[in-house]
Design an enzyme around this catalytic site. Sequence first.
Site, PDB file in Angstrom:
ATOM      1  N   HIS A   1       0.015   0.853   9.783  1.00  0.00           N
ATOM      2  CA  HIS A   1      -1.238   1.416   9.275  1.00  0.00           C
ATOM      3  C   HIS A   1      -2.032   1.993  10.423  1.00  0.00           C
ATOM      4  O   HIS A   1      -3.235   2.186  10.345  1.00  0.00           O
ATOM      5  CB  HIS A   1      -2.078   0.355   8.569  1.00  0.00           C
ATOM      6  CG  HIS A   1      -1.307  -0.416   7.554  1.00  0.00           C
ATOM      7  ND1 HIS A   1      -0.606  -1.552   7.857  1.00  0.00           N
ATOM      8  CD2 HIS A   1      -1.099  -0.170   6.244  1.00  0.00           C
ATOM      9  CE1 HIS A   1      -0.009  -1.996   6.760  1.00  0.00           C
ATOM     10  NE2 HIS A   1      -0.275  -1.177   5.777  1.00  0.00           N
TER      11      HIS A   1
ATOM     12  N   ASP B   1      -1.643  -8.140   1.000  1.00  0.00           N
ATOM     13  CA  ASP B   1      -0.406  -8.262   0.221  1.00  0.00           C
ATOM     14  C   ASP B   1      -0.140  -9.719  -0.129  1.00  0.00           C
ATOM     15  O   ASP B   1       0.229 -10.045  -1.256  1.00  0.00           O
ATOM     16  CB  ASP B   1       0.774  -7.695   1.014  1.00  0.00           C
ATOM     17  CG  ASP B   1       0.645  -6.195   1.221  1.00  0.00           C
ATOM     18  OD1 ASP B   1       1.208  -5.439   0.419  1.00  0.00           O
ATOM     19  OD2 ASP B   1      -0.042  -5.792   2.170  1.00  0.00           O
TER      20      ASP B   1
ATOM     21  N   LYS C   1       5.413  -7.973   2.435  1.00  0.00           N
ATOM     22  CA  LYS C   1       5.156  -7.760   3.861  1.00  0.00           C
ATOM     23  C   LYS C   1       3.950  -8.605   4.272  1.00  0.00           C
ATOM     24  O   LYS C   1       2.982  -8.722   3.525  1.00  0.00           O
ATOM     25  CB  LYS C   1       4.882  -6.272   4.145  1.00  0.00           C
ATOM     26  CG  LYS C   1       6.035  -5.370   3.710  1.00  0.00           C
ATOM     27  CD  LYS C   1       5.953  -3.975   4.310  1.00  0.00           C
ATOM     28  CE  LYS C   1       4.760  -3.140   3.870  1.00  0.00           C
ATOM     29  NZ  LYS C   1       4.650  -2.957   2.404  1.00  0.00           N
TER      30      LYS C   1
ATOM     31  N   GLY D   1       0.825  -1.193   0.000  1.00  0.00           N
ATOM     32  CA  GLY D   1       0.000   0.000   0.000  1.00  0.00           C
ATOM     33  C   GLY D   1       0.864   1.249   0.000  1.00  0.00           C
ATOM     34  O   GLY D   1       1.999   1.229   0.482  1.00  0.00           O
ATOM     35  N   SER D   2       0.349   2.344  -0.548  1.00  0.00           N
ATOM     36  CA  SER D   2       1.056   3.619  -0.457  1.00  0.00           C
ATOM     37  C   SER D   2       0.848   4.192   0.949  1.00  0.00           C
ATOM     38  O   SER D   2       0.027   3.706   1.715  1.00  0.00           O
ATOM     39  CB  SER D   2       0.537   4.595  -1.512  1.00  0.00           C
ATOM     40  OG  SER D   2       0.886   4.131  -2.797  1.00  0.00           O
ATOM     41  N   GLY D   3       1.626   5.227   1.269  1.00  0.00           N
ATOM     42  CA  GLY D   3       1.516   5.833   2.592  1.00  0.00           C
ATOM     43  C   GLY D   3       2.675   5.471   3.498  1.00  0.00           C
ATOM     44  O   GLY D   3       2.730   5.920   4.647  1.00  0.00           O
ATOM     45  N   HIS D   4       3.603   4.633   2.990  1.00  0.00           N
ATOM     46  CA  HIS D   4       4.777   4.226   3.783  1.00  0.00           C
ATOM     47  C   HIS D   4       6.072   4.789   3.189  1.00  0.00           C
ATOM     48  O   HIS D   4       7.152   4.296   3.491  1.00  0.00           O
ATOM     49  CB  HIS D   4       4.886   2.703   3.826  1.00  0.00           C
ATOM     50  CG  HIS D   4       3.640   2.020   4.275  1.00  0.00           C
ATOM     51  ND1 HIS D   4       3.073   2.280   5.499  1.00  0.00           N
ATOM     52  CD2 HIS D   4       2.842   1.114   3.674  1.00  0.00           C
ATOM     53  CE1 HIS D   4       1.971   1.544   5.623  1.00  0.00           C
ATOM     54  NE2 HIS D   4       1.809   0.832   4.527  1.00  0.00           N
TER      55      HIS D   4
END
Lengths: 328, 198
Positions: free
Chosen positions: A216, A107, A102, A51-54
């Site tokens: 998250h 995922d 991950k 996911g994006s945001g990391h």
Amino acid sequence: MLINVAETVVADALRGMAAAHPELTVDVENRVIVRRDAPFAGKVGLVSGGGSGHEPLHGGFVGRGMLAAACPGEVFTSPVPDQMVRAAAAVDSGAGVLFVVKNYTGDVLNFDMAVELAEDEGVQIAKVLVDDDVAVTDSLYTAGRRGTGATLFVEKIAGAAAEEGAPLERVEAIARRVNASSRSFGVALSACTTPAKGGPTFDLPPGELELGVGIHGEPGRERRAMMTSREIADFAVDAVLEDLEPTSPVLLLVNGMGATPLLELYGFNAEVHRVLAERRVPVARTLVGNYVTSLDMAGCSVTLCQADEELLRLWDAPVNTPALRWGC
Amino acid sequence: MLDAAFFRRWMTATASAVDREAARLTDLDSAIGDADHGANLQRGFTAVTAVLENEAPDTPGAVLALAGRQLISTVGGASGPLYGTLLRRTGKALGDRAEVSREELATALGEGAAAVAQLGGAVAGDKTMLDALLPAVEALGESFAAAGAAAEAGALATVPLQARKGRASYLGERSIGHQDPGATSSALLIGALQEAAA
């Protein structure tokens, strides 16, 4: 938030990445970031995604000595199999591709589907799961330990092995060894804000912190009244050492969650070194910074990796990516 | 008998239901997950509606198989593969018949739900979408209305459960007292089926 609209946050960031990094091929429509010079004859390609945001994980780690390609999903949402299949095809030289995944349900499911599809297209795929977060009990009754800070260690060290021309089974074995030798523990001082929600994704009152938080904002072990940097270091390091008893010097990642200033992270790193010295754990290398983040969450995580000589050598090998660069 | 047009109506009705309830799904997901379930399913079912309009598959099985593939390609997260597999496997089980009965759909949906259980490694009572789907499959043999009611009841019955799969499982006992977002969206899917039949 510094955005246009929530729906285009990921695409906008990818366009910006393309503008900043001409050494990468950024396919905004299909959401794949690839080393412009890939594939390399005889070399394994490392592909990761999530996911994006990391950020900078994973796109910021694409380049010489680390990832060959990355697949960014929506914010906090795993990418779809089509992205990984496209990335694998772009970086495969015939020597095969290692997926670094991950350990989150989404995922794992999407990468598993991608493995099947890519193999149908004739690409040899190996897969390694990263699950280093000691805050989660690894049992049949949970989705298992989460993948957090050790992802950076796996991508850097296995990436160096791939760069040296190690065959797929060797790169995979090294990636597994790094993961098995690594443990992490995270702490949140504030919740994070997803663009889609526009507000905090969980409720963490000022003056409290969440011990064992995930990247998250998933709640962790317990919530307490605010602690000092010294107290947090004691708690986090001891949580890691409950699960990892290093017999050789460690790699240390003191990671920021996104909104904690480096001033504070370095202060925290001093405390982490103090407690590691008290526990008689020698530190071979230290990395401090915002590498595996959780949007605008304030907080930090500690990752230790027990490093033997080979892992240390691969850690020190040259790397040239947007977010990690040394030796070249 | 149920034809391809019925199945397209089912998918369109699901898309509308997800649009209508997106904020609620996201709120439920922010309590025990990561606050993206509404947005993810909205993106997926919007894409499903579009691809069904473009390609106009002409059998019930083909409608569901195409819808499932589209979800896998557009949603991501856990819900993409899980919902995608549910529809694909249900569609596959329906074969290439031009019309199917409600009883045949119930059997096929049971196969779809079994595939979801296998993929996610979950069983009834783990606080997942299966807690709405399995009772709905059971009740679909009786009537569409019974299936809708059973899914709704199944979703509500997840409130006192402790999550054992997916992101909510990290919460352990703290997941108790919250309705599962996946079971809730599954109830929307079955509710839309009831709507398409009305």
